[in-house]
Write a protein that holds these residues in place. Sequence first.
Motif, PDB file in Angstrom:
ATOM      1  N   GLN A 257       0.850  -1.315  -0.081  1.00  0.00           N
ATOM      2  CA  GLN A 257       0.145  -0.064  -0.093  1.00  0.00           C
ATOM      3  C   GLN A 257       0.861   1.303   0.008  1.00  0.00           C
ATOM      4  OE1 GLN A 257      -2.954  -1.117   3.379  1.00  0.00           O
ATOM      5  NE2 GLN A 257      -4.355  -0.266   1.615  1.00  0.00           N
ATOM      6  N   TRP A 258       0.393   2.386  -0.853  1.00  0.00           N
ATOM      7  CA  TRP A 258       1.106   3.388  -1.088  1.00  0.00           C
ATOM      8  C   TRP A 258       0.227   4.643  -0.954  1.00  0.00           C
ATOM      9  CZ3 TRP A 258       6.300   2.815  -2.106  1.00  0.00           C
ATOM     10  CH2 TRP A 258       6.757   1.357  -2.481  1.00  0.00           C
ATOM     11  N   ARG A 259       0.951   5.783  -0.494  1.00  0.00           N
ATOM     12  CA  ARG A 259       0.154   6.975  -0.562  1.00  0.00           C
ATOM     13  C   ARG A 259       0.790   8.100  -1.140  1.00  0.00           C
ATOM     14  NH1 ARG A 259      -2.753   8.479   4.925  1.00  0.00           N
ATOM     15  NH2 ARG A 259      -4.257   7.089   3.795  1.00  0.00           N
ATOM     16  N   ASN A 260       0.113   8.857  -1.975  1.00  0.00           N
ATOM     17  CA  ASN A 260       1.088   9.917  -2.596  1.00  0.00           C
ATOM     18  C   ASN A 260       0.651  11.481  -1.996  1.00  0.00           C
ATOM     19  OD1 ASN A 260      -1.691  10.945  -3.580  1.00  0.00           O
ATOM     20  ND2 ASN A 260      -1.269  10.221  -5.784  1.00  0.00           N
ATOM     21  N   ASN A 261       1.379  12.367  -2.705  1.00  0.00           N
ATOM     22  CA  ASN A 261       1.080  13.661  -2.184  1.00  0.00           C
ATOM     23  C   ASN A 261      -0.170  14.280  -2.095  1.00  0.00           C
ATOM     24  OD1 ASN A 261       2.072  13.124  -5.185  1.00  0.00           O
ATOM     25  ND2 ASN A 261       1.282  15.113  -5.460  1.00  0.00           N
ATOM     26  N   LEU A 262      -1.160  13.769  -2.983  1.00  0.00           N
ATOM     27  CA  LEU A 262      -2.485  14.167  -2.718  1.00  0.00           C
ATOM     28  C   LEU A 262      -3.264  13.493  -1.722  1.00  0.00           C
ATOM     29  CD1 LEU A 262      -3.016  14.039  -6.677  1.00  0.00           C
ATOM     30  CD2 LEU A 262      -2.997  16.364  -5.170  1.00  0.00           C
ATOM     31  N   GLY A 263      -2.584  12.480  -1.202  1.00  0.00           N
ATOM     32  CA  GLY A 263      -3.301  11.684  -0.022  1.00  0.00           C
ATOM     33  C   GLY A 263      -4.284  10.263  -0.848  1.00  0.00           C
ATOM     34  N   SER A 264      -3.865  10.271  -2.131  1.00  0.00           N
ATOM     35  CA  SER A 264      -4.578   9.078  -2.715  1.00  0.00           C
ATOM     36  C   SER A 264      -3.648   7.942  -2.377  1.00  0.00           C
ATOM     37  CB  SER A 264      -4.416   9.115  -4.413  1.00  0.00           C
ATOM     38  OG  SER A 264      -5.238  10.366  -4.751  1.00  0.00           O
ATOM     39  N   ASN A 265      -4.612   6.771  -2.425  1.00  0.00           N
ATOM     40  CA  ASN A 265      -4.090   5.418  -1.951  1.00  0.00           C
ATOM     41  C   ASN A 265      -3.748   4.415  -2.944  1.00  0.00           C
ATOM     42  OD1 ASN A 265      -4.008   6.252   0.707  1.00  0.00           O
ATOM     43  ND2 ASN A 265      -5.283   4.735   1.622  1.00  0.00           N
ATOM     44  N   LEU A 266      -2.775   3.814  -3.168  1.00  0.00           N
ATOM     45  CA  LEU A 266      -2.443   2.934  -4.404  1.00  0.00           C
ATOM     46  C   LEU A 266      -2.270   1.457  -3.491  1.00  0.00           C
ATOM     47  CD1 LEU A 266      -1.261   1.895  -7.074  1.00  0.00           C
ATOM     48  CD2 LEU A 266       0.723   2.910  -6.320  1.00  0.00           C
ATOM     49  N   THR A 267      -2.961   0.560  -3.944  1.00  0.00           N
ATOM     50  CA  THR A 267      -2.738  -1.037  -3.445  1.00  0.00           C
ATOM     51  C   THR A 267      -2.417  -1.704  -4.674  1.00  0.00           C
ATOM     52  OG1 THR A 267      -4.647  -0.607  -2.029  1.00  0.00           O
ATOM     53  CG2 THR A 267      -3.500  -2.686  -2.383  1.00  0.00           C
ATOM     54  N   VAL A 268      -1.094  -2.327  -4.497  1.00  0.00           N
ATOM     55  CA  VAL A 268      -0.733  -3.226  -5.508  1.00  0.00           C
ATOM     56  C   VAL A 268      -0.644  -4.889  -4.856  1.00  0.00           C
ATOM     57  CG1 VAL A 268       1.449  -4.009  -7.065  1.00  0.00           C
ATOM     58  CG2 VAL A 268       0.859  -1.367  -6.280  1.00  0.00           C
ATOM     59  N   ASN A 269      -1.554  -5.698  -5.621  1.00  0.00           N
ATOM     60  CA  ASN A 269      -1.644  -6.977  -5.260  1.00  0.00           C
ATOM     61  C   ASN A 269      -0.379  -7.984  -5.532  1.00  0.00           C
ATOM     62  OD1 ASN A 269      -4.120  -6.142  -4.108  1.00  0.00           O
ATOM     63  ND2 ASN A 269      -4.892  -6.759  -6.225  1.00  0.00           N
TER      64      ASN A 269
ATOM     65  N   LEU B 149      -0.755  10.975 -17.156  1.00  0.00           N
ATOM     66  CA  LEU B 149      -1.362  11.374 -18.063  1.00  0.00           C
ATOM     67  C   LEU B 149      -3.021  11.220 -17.869  1.00  0.00           C
ATOM     68  CD1 LEU B 149       0.438  10.534 -21.334  1.00  0.00           C
ATOM     69  CD2 LEU B 149       0.473  12.715 -20.311  1.00  0.00           C
ATOM     70  N   LEU B 150      -3.770  12.246 -17.882  1.00  0.00           N
ATOM     71  CA  LEU B 150      -5.189  12.031 -17.421  1.00  0.00           C
ATOM     72  C   LEU B 150      -6.169  12.170 -18.725  1.00  0.00           C
ATOM     73  CD1 LEU B 150      -8.042  11.491 -15.925  1.00  0.00           C
ATOM     74  CD2 LEU B 150      -7.492  13.793 -14.694  1.00  0.00           C
ATOM     75  N   ARG B 151      -6.682  11.101 -19.175  1.00  0.00           N
ATOM     76  CA  ARG B 151      -7.405  11.458 -20.501  1.00  0.00           C
ATOM     77  C   ARG B 151      -8.983  11.311 -20.010  1.00  0.00           C
ATOM     78  NH1 ARG B 151      -7.097  12.247 -26.291  1.00  0.00           N
ATOM     79  NH2 ARG B 151      -9.466  12.294 -26.807  1.00  0.00           N
TER      80      ARG B 151
ATOM     81  N   LYS C 200      -8.030  19.584 -25.697  1.00  0.00           N
ATOM     82  CA  LYS C 200      -8.272  19.661 -24.216  1.00  0.00           C
ATOM     83  C   LYS C 200      -8.515  18.595 -23.454  1.00  0.00           C
ATOM     84  CE  LYS C 200     -12.941  20.686 -24.262  1.00  0.00           C
ATOM     85  NZ  LYS C 200     -14.006  21.788 -23.837  1.00  0.00           N
ATOM     86  N   ALA C 201      -8.125  17.322 -24.024  1.00  0.00           N
ATOM     87  CA  ALA C 201      -8.678  15.901 -23.450  1.00  0.00           C
ATOM     88  C   ALA C 201      -7.693  15.392 -22.617  1.00  0.00           C
ATOM     89  CB  ALA C 201      -8.754  15.011 -24.624  1.00  0.00           C
ATOM     90  N   THR C 202      -6.403  16.029 -22.154  1.00  0.00           N
ATOM     91  CA  THR C 202      -5.264  15.379 -21.707  1.00  0.00           C
ATOM     92  C   THR C 202      -4.617  16.303 -20.839  1.00  0.00           C
ATOM     93  OG1 THR C 202      -4.732  14.055 -23.895  1.00  0.00           O
ATOM     94  CG2 THR C 202      -3.275  13.938 -21.941  1.00  0.00           C
ATOM     95  N   ARG C 203      -4.529  15.866 -19.458  1.00  0.00           N
ATOM     96  CA  ARG C 203      -3.898  16.329 -18.314  1.00  0.00           C
ATOM     97  C   ARG C 203      -2.669  15.777 -17.882  1.00  0.00           C
ATOM     98  NH1 ARG C 203      -8.759  19.189 -15.136  1.00  0.00           N
ATOM     99  NH2 ARG C 203      -9.953  19.195 -16.814  1.00  0.00           N
ATOM    100  N   ILE C 204      -1.521  16.291 -17.591  1.00  0.00           N
ATOM    101  CA  ILE C 204      -0.085  15.819 -17.081  1.00  0.00           C
ATOM    102  C   ILE C 204       0.170  16.219 -15.806  1.00  0.00           C
ATOM    103  CG2 ILE C 204       1.091  17.468 -18.357  1.00  0.00           C
ATOM    104  CD1 ILE C 204       3.338  15.524 -19.052  1.00  0.00           C
ATOM    105  N   GLY C 205       0.750  15.338 -14.989  1.00  0.00           N
ATOM    106  CA  GLY C 205       1.267  15.715 -13.725  1.00  0.00           C
ATOM    107  C   GLY C 205       2.147  14.847 -13.177  1.00  0.00           C
ATOM    108  N   VAL C 206       2.832  15.144 -11.969  1.00  0.00           N
ATOM    109  CA  VAL C 206       3.667  14.337 -11.276  1.00  0.00           C
ATOM    110  C   VAL C 206       3.018  13.747  -9.933  1.00  0.00           C
ATOM    111  CG1 VAL C 206       5.818  15.064 -12.500  1.00  0.00           C
ATOM    112  CG2 VAL C 206       5.183  16.041 -10.024  1.00  0.00           C
ATOM    113  N   ASP C 207       3.232  12.495  -9.766  1.00  0.00           N
ATOM    114  CA  ASP C 207       2.749  11.893  -8.392  1.00  0.00           C
ATOM    115  C   ASP C 207       3.742  11.314  -7.605  1.00  0.00           C
ATOM    116  OD1 ASP C 207       0.138  12.867  -8.332  1.00  0.00           O
ATOM    117  OD2 ASP C 207      -0.774  10.889  -8.866  1.00  0.00           O
ATOM    118  N   VAL C 208       4.140  11.391  -6.426  1.00  0.00           N
ATOM    119  CA  VAL C 208       5.155  10.971  -5.541  1.00  0.00           C
ATOM    120  C   VAL C 208       4.482   9.906  -4.528  1.00  0.00           C
ATOM    121  CG1 VAL C 208       7.381  11.252  -4.029  1.00  0.00           C
ATOM    122  CG2 VAL C 208       6.828  12.678  -5.897  1.00  0.00           C
ATOM    123  N   PHE C 209       4.885   8.588  -4.661  1.00  0.00           N
ATOM    124  CA  PHE C 209       4.324   7.945  -3.631  1.00  0.00           C
ATOM    125  C   PHE C 209       5.261   7.182  -2.291  1.00  0.00           C
ATOM    126  CE2 PHE C 209       1.850   7.523  -7.466  1.00  0.00           C
ATOM    127  CZ  PHE C 209       0.654   7.296  -7.131  1.00  0.00           C
TER     128      PHE C 209
END
Length: 121
Positions: A9-21, A95-97, A108-117
């Motif tokens: 389980q990981w958390r990023n700079n935004l507070g989002s949670n990533l779970t890798v099985n 990339l967020l489509r 205007k369909a694509t946003r870009i950014g960085v996340d650190v977990f």
Amino acid sequence: TKECNLQGQWRNNLGSNLTVNSVTKGGRFTGAYMTAVSSVDAKIVESALTGFWKPSEQPIFGFAVKWAFSDSLTVWAGQCFLNDQKEEILHTTWLLRSKQDNEQDNWKATRIGVDVFTRLK
Ligand code: B9F
């Protein structure tokens, strides 16, 4: 030497949670993503993810989430590093489509950014 392992389980700079099985030797993994942010009123729910990595000391990886609550998807590409304290840290670019109703709106369909977990403790 210690190897970065994506599983867990990981958390990023935004507070989002990533779970890798389970991560296979062949390089595939599945998991779940719970974003802490969204810019629509739709209720945020956990969304499935699937990805690839190449096991190594500081592996590169990529994964994709098709948002369960909106017509959009995000892909992340990144690498797991061991910092000076030998703690794992994931540096990613995403990339967020988002779906558009017509071709004229494609620009205007694509946003870009960085996340650190970092690993959830
Ligand atoms: O807010 C996004 C969204 C898509 C269509 C309407 C709303 C979905 C959630 C994306 C979450 C991003 C961040 N969370 C995170 O952990 S994925 C990358 C970031 N890392 C608003 C309108 C169109 C796009 C955005 Fe939408």
